[in-house]
Write a protein that holds these residues in place. Structure first.
Motif, PDB file in Angstrom:
ATOM      1  N   LEU A 199      54.303  36.243 -52.577  1.00 44.37           N
ATOM      2  CA  LEU A 199      55.203  36.450 -53.706  1.00 44.37           C
ATOM      3  C   LEU A 199      55.871  37.817 -53.616  1.00 44.37           C
ATOM      4  O   LEU A 199      57.089  37.948 -53.796  1.00 44.37           O
ATOM      5  CB  LEU A 199      54.415  36.322 -55.017  1.00 44.37           C
ATOM      6  N   GLU A 200      55.083  38.851 -53.339  1.00 39.61           N
ATOM      7  CA  GLU A 200      55.647  40.199 -53.216  1.00 39.61           C
ATOM      8  C   GLU A 200      56.665  40.281 -52.081  1.00 39.61           C
ATOM      9  O   GLU A 200      57.670  41.000 -52.188  1.00 39.61           O
ATOM     10  CB  GLU A 200      54.530  41.210 -52.970  1.00 39.61           C
ATOM     11  N   ALA A 201      56.404  39.551 -50.996  1.00 42.06           N
ATOM     12  CA  ALA A 201      57.291  39.601 -49.832  1.00 42.06           C
ATOM     13  C   ALA A 201      58.544  38.749 -50.010  1.00 42.06           C
ATOM     14  O   ALA A 201      59.449  38.788 -49.170  1.00 42.06           O
ATOM     15  CB  ALA A 201      56.534  39.144 -48.588  1.00 42.06           C
ATOM     16  N   ASP A 239      58.480  35.420 -50.105  1.00 44.26           N
ATOM     17  CA  ASP A 239      58.310  34.170 -49.373  1.00 44.26           C
ATOM     18  C   ASP A 239      57.953  32.994 -50.273  1.00 44.26           C
ATOM     19  O   ASP A 239      57.852  31.856 -49.801  1.00 44.26           O
ATOM     20  CB  ASP A 239      57.222  34.329 -48.304  1.00 44.26           C
ATOM     21  N   THR A 240      57.701  33.256 -51.544  1.00 44.71           N
ATOM     22  CA  THR A 240      57.504  32.197 -52.531  1.00 44.71           C
ATOM     23  C   THR A 240      58.024  32.713 -53.860  1.00 44.71           C
ATOM     24  O   THR A 240      58.242  33.921 -54.033  1.00 44.71           O
ATOM     25  CB  THR A 240      56.020  31.772 -52.619  1.00 44.71           C
ATOM     26  N   ASP A 241      58.262  31.810 -54.805  1.00 42.65           N
ATOM     27  CA  ASP A 241      58.857  32.198 -56.087  1.00 42.65           C
ATOM     28  C   ASP A 241      57.836  32.278 -57.212  1.00 42.65           C
ATOM     29  O   ASP A 241      57.986  33.070 -58.143  1.00 42.65           O
ATOM     30  CB  ASP A 241      59.952  31.195 -56.472  1.00 42.65           C
ATOM     31  N   ILE A 242      56.809  31.435 -57.145  1.00 40.99           N
ATOM     32  CA  ILE A 242      55.741  31.415 -58.144  1.00 40.99           C
ATOM     33  C   ILE A 242      54.414  31.320 -57.404  1.00 40.99           C
ATOM     34  O   ILE A 242      54.303  30.591 -56.413  1.00 40.99           O
ATOM     35  CB  ILE A 242      55.883  30.213 -59.109  1.00 40.99           C
ATOM     36  N   ALA A 243      53.427  32.050 -57.873  1.00 41.35           N
ATOM     37  CA  ALA A 243      52.073  31.937 -57.329  1.00 41.35           C
ATOM     38  C   ALA A 243      51.141  31.530 -58.461  1.00 41.35           C
ATOM     39  O   ALA A 243      51.241  32.050 -59.580  1.00 41.35           O
ATOM     40  CB  ALA A 243      51.613  33.256 -56.717  1.00 41.35           C
ATOM     41  N   LEU A 244      50.253  30.592 -58.181  1.00 40.53           N
ATOM     42  CA  LEU A 244      49.231  30.171 -59.141  1.00 40.53           C
ATOM     43  C   LEU A 244      47.871  30.591 -58.610  1.00 40.53           C
ATOM     44  O   LEU A 244      47.511  30.259 -57.477  1.00 40.53           O
ATOM     45  CB  LEU A 244      49.243  28.651 -59.333  1.00 40.53           C
ATOM     46  N   GLY A 245      47.112  31.329 -59.413  1.00 44.45           N
ATOM     47  CA  GLY A 245      45.794  31.773 -58.978  1.00 44.45           C
ATOM     48  C   GLY A 245      45.198  32.751 -59.968  1.00 44.45           C
ATOM     49  O   GLY A 245      45.566  32.767 -61.143  1.00 44.45           O
ATOM     50  N   ARG A 246      44.286  33.583 -59.473  1.00 42.96           N
ATOM     51  CA  ARG A 246      43.611  34.584 -60.310  1.00 42.96           C
ATOM     52  C   ARG A 246      43.617  35.906 -59.571  1.00 42.96           C
ATOM     53  O   ARG A 246      43.286  35.961 -58.390  1.00 42.96           O
ATOM     54  CB  ARG A 246      42.159  34.164 -60.595  1.00 42.96           C
ATOM     55  N   TRP A 247      43.963  36.956 -60.303  1.00 47.56           N
ATOM     56  CA  TRP A 247      44.017  38.292 -59.711  1.00 47.56           C
ATOM     57  C   TRP A 247      43.504  39.298 -60.725  1.00 47.56           C
ATOM     58  O   TRP A 247      43.846  39.222 -61.911  1.00 47.56           O
ATOM     59  CB  TRP A 247      45.448  38.656 -59.321  1.00 47.56           C
ATOM     60  N   ASP A 248      42.710  40.251 -60.269  1.00 48.16           N
ATOM     61  CA  ASP A 248      42.265  41.328 -61.147  1.00 48.16           C
ATOM     62  C   ASP A 248      43.330  42.403 -61.286  1.00 48.16           C
ATOM     63  O   ASP A 248      43.378  43.115 -62.285  1.00 48.16           O
ATOM     64  CB  ASP A 248      40.970  41.953 -60.613  1.00 48.16           C
ATOM     65  N   VAL A 249      44.177  42.541 -60.267  1.00 47.70           N
ATOM     66  CA  VAL A 249      45.234  43.551 -60.291  1.00 47.70           C
ATOM     67  C   VAL A 249      46.570  42.860 -60.030  1.00 47.70           C
ATOM     68  O   VAL A 249      46.719  42.148 -59.033  1.00 47.70           O
ATOM     69  CB  VAL A 249      44.992  44.643 -59.233  1.00 47.70           C
ATOM     70  N   ILE A 250      47.524  43.063 -60.933  1.00 50.46           N
ATOM     71  CA  ILE A 250      48.867  42.515 -60.776  1.00 50.46           C
ATOM     72  C   ILE A 250      49.789  43.644 -60.322  1.00 50.46           C
ATOM     73  O   ILE A 250      49.889  44.669 -60.994  1.00 50.46           O
ATOM     74  CB  ILE A 250      49.390  41.916 -62.096  1.00 50.46           C
ATOM     75  N   ILE A 267      55.510  42.564 -60.413  1.00 48.76           N
ATOM     76  CA  ILE A 267      55.171  41.166 -60.673  1.00 48.76           C
ATOM     77  C   ILE A 267      54.820  40.972 -62.150  1.00 48.76           C
ATOM     78  O   ILE A 267      54.101  41.771 -62.742  1.00 48.76           O
ATOM     79  CB  ILE A 267      53.979  40.724 -59.801  1.00 48.76           C
ATOM     80  N   GLU A 268      55.345  39.903 -62.733  1.00 49.43           N
ATOM     81  CA  GLU A 268      54.954  39.479 -64.077  1.00 49.43           C
ATOM     82  C   GLU A 268      53.975  38.315 -63.940  1.00 49.43           C
ATOM     83  O   GLU A 268      54.024  37.555 -62.961  1.00 49.43           O
ATOM     84  CB  GLU A 268      56.172  39.017 -64.879  1.00 49.43           C
ATOM     85  N   SER A 269      53.100  38.154 -64.925  1.00 48.41           N
ATOM     86  CA  SER A 269      52.180  37.018 -64.884  1.00 48.41           C
ATOM     87  C   SER A 269      51.845  36.572 -66.297  1.00 48.41           C
ATOM     88  O   SER A 269      51.987  37.337 -67.253  1.00 48.41           O
ATOM     89  CB  SER A 269      50.889  37.375 -64.132  1.00 48.41           C
ATOM     90  N   GLU A 270      51.413  35.331 -66.399  1.00 49.03           N
ATOM     91  CA  GLU A 270      51.020  34.771 -67.692  1.00 49.03           C
ATOM     92  C   GLU A 270      49.914  33.751 -67.471  1.00 49.03           C
ATOM     93  O   GLU A 270      49.858  33.084 -66.434  1.00 49.03           O
ATOM     94  CB  GLU A 270      52.228  34.112 -68.360  1.00 49.03           C
ATOM     95  N   VAL A 271      49.028  33.639 -68.458  1.00 45.18           N
ATOM     96  CA  VAL A 271      47.933  32.676 -68.364  1.00 45.18           C
ATOM     97  C   VAL A 271      48.486  31.257 -68.442  1.00 45.18           C
ATOM     98  O   VAL A 271      49.261  30.923 -69.342  1.00 45.18           O
ATOM     99  CB  VAL A 271      46.900  32.907 -69.487  1.00 45.18           C
ATOM    100  N   VAL A 272      48.092  30.438 -67.487  1.00 44.96           N
ATOM    101  CA  VAL A 272      48.437  29.019 -67.480  1.00 44.96           C
ATOM    102  C   VAL A 272      47.295  28.198 -68.065  1.00 44.96           C
ATOM    103  O   VAL A 272      47.514  27.270 -68.845  1.00 44.96           O
ATOM    104  CB  VAL A 272      48.741  28.542 -66.042  1.00 44.96           C
ATOM    105  N   MET A 273      46.062  28.558 -67.692  1.00 43.47           N
ATOM    106  CA  MET A 273      44.907  27.790 -68.143  1.00 43.47           C
ATOM    107  C   MET A 273      43.705  28.709 -68.334  1.00 43.47           C
ATOM    108  O   MET A 273      43.248  29.335 -67.382  1.00 43.47           O
ATOM    109  CB  MET A 273      44.559  26.696 -67.123  1.00 43.47           C
ATOM    110  N   PRO A 274      43.187  28.818 -69.564  1.00 47.29           N
ATOM    111  CA  PRO A 274      41.951  29.582 -69.767  1.00 47.29           C
ATOM    112  C   PRO A 274      40.818  28.955 -68.961  1.00 47.29           C
ATOM    113  O   PRO A 274      40.771  27.738 -68.782  1.00 47.29           O
ATOM    114  CB  PRO A 274      41.701  29.447 -71.275  1.00 47.29           C
ATOM    115  N   ALA A 288      52.313  33.721 -61.602  1.00 43.02           N
ATOM    116  CA  ALA A 288      52.916  35.030 -61.334  1.00 43.02           C
ATOM    117  C   ALA A 288      54.279  34.841 -60.687  1.00 43.02           C
ATOM    118  O   ALA A 288      54.496  33.886 -59.932  1.00 43.02           O
ATOM    119  CB  ALA A 288      52.007  35.858 -60.427  1.00 43.02           C
ATOM    120  N   TRP A 289      55.202  35.759 -60.984  1.00 42.28           N
ATOM    121  CA  TRP A 289      56.547  35.694 -60.427  1.00 42.28           C
ATOM    122  C   TRP A 289      57.133  37.100 -60.380  1.00 42.28           C
ATOM    123  O   TRP A 289      56.645  38.012 -61.045  1.00 42.28           O
ATOM    124  CB  TRP A 289      57.438  34.760 -61.258  1.00 42.28           C
ATOM    125  N   ARG A 290      58.179  37.280 -59.600  1.00 41.60           N
ATOM    126  CA  ARG A 290      58.808  38.593 -59.488  1.00 41.60           C
ATOM    127  C   ARG A 290      59.627  38.892 -60.739  1.00 41.60           C
ATOM    128  O   ARG A 290      60.407  38.053 -61.199  1.00 41.60           O
ATOM    129  CB  ARG A 290      59.694  38.670 -58.242  1.00 41.60           C
TER     130      ARG A 290
END
Length: 295
Positions: free
Chosen positions: A137-139, A141-152, A156-163, A273-275
């Motif tokens: 995503l940072e590079a 090479d993709t527009d949206i990333a789905l996953g879990r990260w401790d540091v954003i 990059i912006e991010s929002e919870v999709v699923m608790p 997450a997305w740029r």
């Protein structure tokens, strides 16, 4: 209370450490402490029990975590909805999704976009872990990333999709297999199957942190390359495996049981997450569908 106070509260609640929370917010620790004290005065209650060695949420603090996260989710949904209004929603949107737990989300989003947004083409790519998806995503090479990260990362912006929450996968022959829940301290003598301990590995970090907080070091008998292999090793009675509740909903192995972990742990929710500078109407349309999965 205001948004800045809630942002400060969530950072401390998720880090359980004022220094790490201050670094995450890019502020000094004394102003952060003052903000928390100001919020506590406004609410008329103590949100954290803190001493020189530890920080813990009080019952009042635990009660505030969910509503505080909902506030930021609502703000982000409002921004996405407004920015997409009246725009042309056409083009290619690339989504990198990480892990078994994202499968239900990506399937629903893809079906909905294909049915309701004929001008948008999705390119989907699977990753074993979330950190490579974030790097893509940072590079760009993709527009949206789905996953879990401790540091954003900052861009990059991010929002919870699923608790989500943590569970322990155990063989069905395990004494705790039929339990409603289990404390981490009860697993001090167990063998664990772990995922690789690479940079940004959420499950590996949570296993180490929870074990140390319970007074022991987890005994890792095997490192699996991915979640599917880890669950297969649990089925083979090699050991237990700490994983997400959403993984349990995607696994049908009759020889594996999933037991809820009783400890309250820092955020393990699935995020999109997305740029920040990507203003594509097509991207915003797909993001709306990702965020709608929570409803």
């Amino acid at each position: 209370m205001n948004v800045d106070e809630l942002r400060a509260f969530l950072a401390v609640a998720e880090e359980l450490h004022f220094g790490r929370a201050a670094a995450r917010l890019h502020v000094a620790q004394p102003p952060l402490s003052r903000t928390i004290k100001q919020l506590e005065r406004k609410l008329g209650t103590t949100l954290f029990d803190r001493n020189t060695r530890s920080v813990r949420l009080t019952p009042s603090g635990q009660a505030l975590v969910g509503p505080a996260r909902d506030v930021f989710s609502a703000l982000r949904r409002a921004e996405v909805a407004v920015s997409a209004a009246g725009d042309s929603e056409t083009g290619v949107v690339r989504i990198a999704f990480a892990g078994v737990s994202t499968h239900q989300v990506i399937a629903q989003v893809a079906r909905t976009v294909r049915a309701t947004k004929p001008g948008i083409t999705l390119h989907l790519s699977s990753q074993n872990f979330a950190q490579p998806a974030m790097k893509r995503l940072e590079a760009g090479d993709t527009d949206i990333a789905l996953g879990r990260w401790d540091v954003i990362p900052p861009r990059i912006e991010s929002e919870v999709v699923m608790p989500d929450s943590l569970v322990v996968a155990v063989p069905t022959t395990h004494p705790a297999a039929r339990s409603a829940g289990i404390a981490m301290s009860e697993l001090s003598h167990e063998s664990f199957v772990s995922l690789p301990a690479h940079e940004g590995a959420v499950l590996s970090e949570r296993l180490d942190r929870l074990a140390l907080a319970s007074g022991f070091t987890a005994s890792i008998v095997q490192v699996a390359p991915d979640t599917e292999t880890a669950i297969a090793l649990v089925s083979a009675e090699v050991g237990c495996h700490l994983t997400f509740a959403s993984v349990a909903r995607n696994v049908t192995d009759p020889n594996v049981s999933f037991v809820r972990l009783q400890e309250m742990v820092p955020d393990v929710d699935m995020r999109a997450a997305w740029r920040r500078d990507d203003a594509s109407p097509a991207l915003r349309a797909v993001l709306r569908e990702c965020l709608a999965y929570r409803a």
